[in-house]
Motif scaffolding. Structure first.
Motif, PDB file in Angstrom:
ATOM      1  N   ALA A 247       0.855  -1.117  -0.070  1.00 56.35           N
ATOM      2  CA  ALA A 247       0.097  -0.040   0.074  1.00 56.35           C
ATOM      3  C   ALA A 247       0.736   1.173  -0.022  1.00 56.35           C
ATOM      4  CB  ALA A 247      -1.119  -0.044   1.189  1.00 56.35           C
ATOM      5  N   ILE A 248       1.908   1.159   0.607  1.00 56.37           N
ATOM      6  CA  ILE A 248       2.901   2.396   0.805  1.00 56.37           C
ATOM      7  C   ILE A 248       3.543   2.432  -0.649  1.00 56.37           C
ATOM      8  CG2 ILE A 248       4.932   3.219   1.922  1.00 56.37           C
ATOM      9  CD1 ILE A 248       4.335   1.816   4.625  1.00 56.37           C
TER      10      ILE A 248
ATOM     11  N   GLN B  11      13.702   1.443   2.758  1.00 60.10           N
ATOM     12  CA  GLN B  11      14.817   2.481   1.969  1.00 60.10           C
ATOM     13  C   GLN B  11      15.305   1.698   0.928  1.00 60.10           C
ATOM     14  OE1 GLN B  11      16.955   3.475   5.515  1.00 60.10           O
ATOM     15  NE2 GLN B  11      15.772   5.537   5.744  1.00 60.10           N
ATOM     16  N   LYS B  12      15.782   0.498   1.252  1.00 60.26           N
ATOM     17  CA  LYS B  12      16.562  -0.390   0.180  1.00 60.26           C
ATOM     18  C   LYS B  12      15.536  -0.795  -1.047  1.00 60.26           C
ATOM     19  CE  LYS B  12      19.731  -2.995   2.940  1.00 60.26           C
ATOM     20  NZ  LYS B  12      19.727  -4.535   3.493  1.00 60.26           N
ATOM     21  N   ALA B  13      14.231  -0.679  -0.451  1.00 60.40           N
ATOM     22  CA  ALA B  13      13.021  -0.988  -1.533  1.00 60.40           C
ATOM     23  C   ALA B  13      12.581   0.118  -2.518  1.00 60.40           C
ATOM     24  CB  ALA B  13      11.848  -1.451  -0.946  1.00 60.40           C
ATOM     25  N   GLY B  14      13.469   0.967  -2.287  1.00 60.40           N
ATOM     26  CA  GLY B  14      13.335   2.225  -3.262  1.00 60.40           C
ATOM     27  C   GLY B  14      12.284   3.362  -2.655  1.00 60.40           C
ATOM     28  N   GLY B  15      12.094   3.035  -1.231  1.00 61.67           N
ATOM     29  CA  GLY B  15      11.237   4.211  -0.702  1.00 61.67           C
ATOM     30  C   GLY B  15      11.288   5.676  -0.884  1.00 61.67           C
ATOM     31  N   LYS B  16      10.372   6.435  -1.295  1.00 59.71           N
ATOM     32  CA  LYS B  16      10.745   7.746  -1.557  1.00 59.71           C
ATOM     33  C   LYS B  16      10.566   8.670  -0.657  1.00 59.71           C
ATOM     34  CE  LYS B  16       9.492   7.134  -6.464  1.00 59.71           C
ATOM     35  NZ  LYS B  16       8.701   7.139  -7.541  1.00 59.71           N
ATOM     36  N   GLU B  17       9.887   8.427   0.550  1.00 62.37           N
ATOM     37  CA  GLU B  17       9.589   9.427   1.870  1.00 62.37           C
ATOM     38  C   GLU B  17      10.343   8.915   2.840  1.00 62.37           C
ATOM     39  OE1 GLU B  17       7.673  12.027   0.929  1.00 62.37           O
ATOM     40  OE2 GLU B  17       7.327  11.150  -1.026  1.00 62.37           O
ATOM     41  N   SER B  18       9.957   9.480   3.975  1.00 62.63           N
ATOM     42  CA  SER B  18      10.442   9.325   5.145  1.00 62.63           C
ATOM     43  C   SER B  18       9.579   7.961   5.796  1.00 62.63           C
ATOM     44  CB  SER B  18      10.626  10.331   6.305  1.00 62.63           C
ATOM     45  OG  SER B  18      10.838  10.005   7.541  1.00 62.63           O
ATOM     46  N   PHE B  19      10.109   6.865   6.133  1.00 59.02           N
ATOM     47  CA  PHE B  19       9.102   5.883   6.700  1.00 59.02           C
ATOM     48  C   PHE B  19       8.186   6.149   7.722  1.00 59.02           C
ATOM     49  CE2 PHE B  19       8.605   1.318   8.282  1.00 59.02           C
ATOM     50  CZ  PHE B  19       7.857   0.986   7.493  1.00 59.02           C
ATOM     51  N   SER B  20       8.890   6.776   8.601  1.00 58.52           N
ATOM     52  CA  SER B  20       8.050   7.306  10.005  1.00 58.52           C
ATOM     53  C   SER B  20       6.784   8.221   9.482  1.00 58.52           C
ATOM     54  CB  SER B  20       8.827   7.927  10.805  1.00 58.52           C
ATOM     55  OG  SER B  20       9.559   9.165  10.344  1.00 58.52           O
ATOM     56  N   ASP B  21       6.880   8.647   8.400  1.00 58.89           N
ATOM     57  CA  ASP B  21       5.408   9.528   8.067  1.00 58.89           C
ATOM     58  C   ASP B  21       4.393   8.608   7.896  1.00 58.89           C
ATOM     59  OD1 ASP B  21       6.982  11.776   7.933  1.00 58.89           O
ATOM     60  OD2 ASP B  21       7.108  11.877   5.725  1.00 58.89           O
ATOM     61  N   TYR B  22       4.555   7.348   7.813  1.00 63.95           N
ATOM     62  CA  TYR B  22       3.579   6.427   7.394  1.00 63.95           C
ATOM     63  C   TYR B  22       2.627   5.788   8.813  1.00 63.95           C
ATOM     64  CZ  TYR B  22       4.763   6.502   2.756  1.00 63.95           C
ATOM     65  OH  TYR B  22       5.117   7.146   1.510  1.00 63.95           O
ATOM     66  N   TYR B  23       3.357   6.131  10.028  1.00 63.71           N
ATOM     67  CA  TYR B  23       2.850   5.361  11.323  1.00 63.71           C
ATOM     68  C   TYR B  23       3.080   6.483  12.541  1.00 63.71           C
ATOM     69  CZ  TYR B  23       7.673   4.506  12.408  1.00 63.71           C
ATOM     70  OH  TYR B  23       8.908   4.327  12.349  1.00 63.71           O
ATOM     71  N   HIS B  24       2.270   6.270  13.527  1.00 73.68           N
ATOM     72  CA  HIS B  24       2.581   6.947  14.698  1.00 73.68           C
ATOM     73  C   HIS B  24       2.772   5.623  15.635  1.00 73.68           C
ATOM     74  CE1 HIS B  24       0.001  10.017  13.606  1.00 73.68           C
ATOM     75  NE2 HIS B  24      -1.078   9.386  13.105  1.00 73.68           N
ATOM     76  N   ALA B  25       3.932   6.223  16.363  1.00 76.22           N
ATOM     77  CA  ALA B  25       4.434   5.016  17.375  1.00 76.22           C
ATOM     78  C   ALA B  25       4.333   5.489  18.969  1.00 76.22           C
ATOM     79  CB  ALA B  25       6.005   4.834  17.183  1.00 76.22           C
ATOM     80  N   ASN B  26       4.054   4.373  19.806  1.00 70.24           N
ATOM     81  CA  ASN B  26       4.153   4.562  21.087  1.00 70.24           C
ATOM     82  C   ASN B  26       5.441   3.694  21.384  1.00 70.24           C
ATOM     83  OD1 ASN B  26       2.949   2.109  21.628  1.00 70.24           O
ATOM     84  ND2 ASN B  26       1.006   2.918  21.860  1.00 70.24           N
ATOM     85  N   ASP B  27       5.404   3.499  22.772  1.00 71.65           N
ATOM     86  CA  ASP B  27       6.524   2.837  23.347  1.00 71.65           C
ATOM     87  C   ASP B  27       6.783   1.341  22.708  1.00 71.65           C
ATOM     88  OD1 ASP B  27       7.209   4.881  24.943  1.00 71.65           O
ATOM     89  OD2 ASP B  27       6.494   4.027  26.683  1.00 71.65           O
ATOM     90  N   GLU B  28       5.578   0.665  22.658  1.00 72.22           N
ATOM     91  CA  GLU B  28       5.524  -0.769  22.084  1.00 72.22           C
ATOM     92  C   GLU B  28       5.164  -0.861  20.677  1.00 72.22           C
ATOM     93  OE1 GLU B  28       2.864  -2.313  24.945  1.00 72.22           O
ATOM     94  OE2 GLU B  28       4.076  -2.127  26.665  1.00 72.22           O
ATOM     95  N   LEU B  29       4.083  -0.094  20.118  1.00 65.15           N
ATOM     96  CA  LEU B  29       3.610  -0.339  18.882  1.00 65.15           C
ATOM     97  C   LEU B  29       3.588   0.869  17.988  1.00 65.15           C
ATOM     98  CD1 LEU B  29       0.268  -1.552  20.481  1.00 65.15           C
ATOM     99  CD2 LEU B  29       1.734  -3.084  19.796  1.00 65.15           C
ATOM    100  N   VAL B  30       3.761   0.305  16.565  1.00 69.98           N
ATOM    101  CA  VAL B  30       3.392   1.386  15.589  1.00 69.98           C
ATOM    102  C   VAL B  30       2.032   1.138  15.038  1.00 69.98           C
ATOM    103  CG1 VAL B  30       6.083   1.518  14.983  1.00 69.98           C
ATOM    104  CG2 VAL B  30       4.530  -0.112  13.994  1.00 69.98           C
ATOM    105  N   ILE B  31       1.294   2.172  14.551  1.00 70.13           N
ATOM    106  CA  ILE B  31       0.060   2.053  14.275  1.00 70.13           C
ATOM    107  C   ILE B  31       0.169   2.638  13.034  1.00 70.13           C
ATOM    108  CG2 ILE B  31      -2.273   2.972  14.438  1.00 70.13           C
ATOM    109  CD1 ILE B  31      -1.104   3.083  17.598  1.00 70.13           C
ATOM    110  N   PHE B  32      -0.269   2.188  11.707  1.00 66.40           N
ATOM    111  CA  PHE B  32      -0.253   2.640  10.537  1.00 66.40           C
ATOM    112  C   PHE B  32      -1.287   3.629  10.103  1.00 66.40           C
ATOM    113  CE2 PHE B  32       3.535   0.108  10.085  1.00 66.40           C
ATOM    114  CZ  PHE B  32       4.206   0.515   9.340  1.00 66.40           C
TER     115      PHE B  32
END
Lengths: 193, 284
Positions: free
Chosen positions: B128-129, B173-194
């Motif tokens: 999807a990304i 990044q190796k897959a040719g990602g064009k943005e900053s990966f962290s733009d696609y999720y919110h993170a807390n201490d344990e989880l990342v929510i896409f």
């Protein structure tokens, strides 16, 4: 003592130091070696097939990375691909699996040895070489329980002695040998069918 | 003794192997899940794993528990379903899709992509990304299916452990990602929510490749590291199903160690990337 065994397949497990050990062992096998040799060498999931190509260039036998559902043929050396477990099927083919790591390893020596023991029973030789962890100890135990021949590289002869030590402690193997002696054993035509 | 054709190549020389065959028959008859043509060595390992967990001494004893208590059956399903996956797994694969497949998919006004056997969905969100970055997400309908209801539910949430995020970022990044990966999720201490927008066009559904039929007619099927758990016969059957589900000119992506070689379907595809196992369906 080895004459009572009629070996139809050899499984080999190696970890740290295994590259050097296998580089010595594989070229030393005769071109007429009558059994398939199945190998798990721990490596990084990202590694390419450089190791396999190098072994193939050095060995008189065909050395290849396993293709999924490939038929096992005698006199060939099969290497487990990085990041996949290697399993032996009872119809004489090889399966791969991505199930979770066993002993922090994928491929895991235990997985190969246990499934091979299940298929080859008393006709299997299991060899544990140098390594820095305990993978392979349970697998070699399974080989022995099914009546197969168990061989461990002598810890003093191994670049990393932990894996041989763990296997020796768990299994009480039939033979604890130096790498040279293992090569000699494999070269005896009486052992392998 | 003459065995039925389907059983000819199986080894019934030990009681354990007979018990395993009976267990799989019983599970099929009682619950409709068909593991009989799964790779036997794999199934045996997993069944033994469950025996240890349930504290039983034989497969027959396990069969008794599984037949009479659905909970035990559900545990078997979880045991037999392999959910090891990661985001942008094998980045070179994604790179190849970006370079060799998406430019062709871009010529369609509307797209359907099917992730068959998607486990907990990491690769679905990765896709999807990538589609979003290539301007395709808005016009793509994604189907994400698996036979294990637990993992499908999990996949629908789009929430993953933060433990592997560093590795995923490298993969991205190796897959040719064009943005900053962290733009696609919110993170807390344990989880990342896409980002919820990623799953707007994704339908998560239960589907069993072994027992269910054609799911939809799609432009691309991603079915990676699913076939390795099947025996040759079942692989052929499933490949037939996948072929039927693709439009002419549609793409099939398999796992790195999987191939169409040896299968009856091989001649029906053109190879797009031999190493990354990407194939294109030919005209009939």
């Amino acid at each position: 003592m080895t004459e009572k065994w009629k070996i139809k397949a050899v499984v080999v497990g190696a970890s740290a130091g295994g590259l050097v050990a296998l580089k010595k062992l594989l070229p030393a096998l005769p071109a007429t070696f009558p059994c398939p040799v199945l190998i798990v060498q721990h490596m990084s999931p990202q590694s390419d097939n450089y190791m396999t190509r190098m072994f193939n260039n050095l060995s008189p036998l065909l050395v290849k990375e396993v293709d999924e559902k490939e038929v096992i043929l005698p006199g060939r050396v099969y290497i487990a691909p990085p990041d996949y477990h290697l399993l032996v099927e009872s119809d004489g083919t090889l399966s791969l699996s991505m199930e979770e790591k066993v002993n922090y390893s994928r491929p895991s020596i235990d997985v190969l040895f246990e499934t091979a023991a299940d298929v080859y029973g008393a006709h299997l030789m299991g060899i544990i070489l140098t390594g820095a962890n305990a993978d392979g100890a349970n697998g070699l135990f399974a080989v022995k329980r099914k009546g197969g021949l168990t061989v461990v590289q002598h810890p003093d002869d191994a670049e990393s002695p932990a894996m041989p030590r763990a296997a020796i402690e768990r299994v009480k193997p039939h033979k604890v040998l130096t790498l040279d002696e293992i090569i000699e054993l494999l070269s005896q035509s009486k052992v392998c069918l | 003794m003459k065995l039925p054709v389907a059983m000819e190549h199986r080894d019934f020389s030990t009681i354990e192997n007979i018990e395993l065959e009976l267990l799989l028959q019983a599970v099929f008859l009682q619950y409709g899940y068909d593991f009989r043509n799964y790779s036997r060595a794999h199934v045996k390992r997993r069944v033994k794993h469950q025996m240890v967990q349930e504290g039983v001494k034989s497969i027959s004893e396990l069969q008794d528990k599984i037949l009479h208590d659905r909970n035990n059956f559900e545990r078997l399903v979880r045991t037999l379903s392999i959910n090891v996956t990661e985001m942008f797994r094998n980045p070179e694969f994604y790179r190849s899709v970006r370079e060799n497949v998406l430019p062709i998919l871009k010529t369609y006004p509307y797209l359907k992509i099917w992730h068959a056997g998607c486990a907990s969905g990491e690769e679905v969100y990765s896709f999807a990304i990538m589609l979003k970055e290539e301007g395709l997400l808005e016009r793509t309908q994604i189907y994400a299916t698996d036979f294990n209801p637990d993992v499908i539910q999990q996949a629908g949430k789009g929430i993953f452990s933060i433990r592997n995020i560093k590795e995923y970022t490298t993969n991205y990044q190796k897959a040719g990602g064009k943005e900053s990966f962290s733009d696609y999720y919110h993170a807390n201490d344990e989880l990342v929510i896409f980002d919820k927008n990623l799953k707007k066009n994704i339908v998560f559904a239960e589907h069993n490749l072994v027992t269910d039929g054609v799911f939809a007619e799609v432009n691309m099927i991603v079915c990676r590291n699913v076939l390795i758990y099947f025996n040759r016969n079942l692989q052929n059957e499933v490949l037939k199903l996948l072929h039927k589900s693709l439009i002419t000119g549609g793409f099939l992506a398999l796992g790195t160690k999987e191939s169409l070689m040896f299968s009856d379907e091989e001649k029906k595809y053109k190879t797009v990337d031999a190493k990354q196992k990407i194939f294109k369906k030919k005209h009939d």
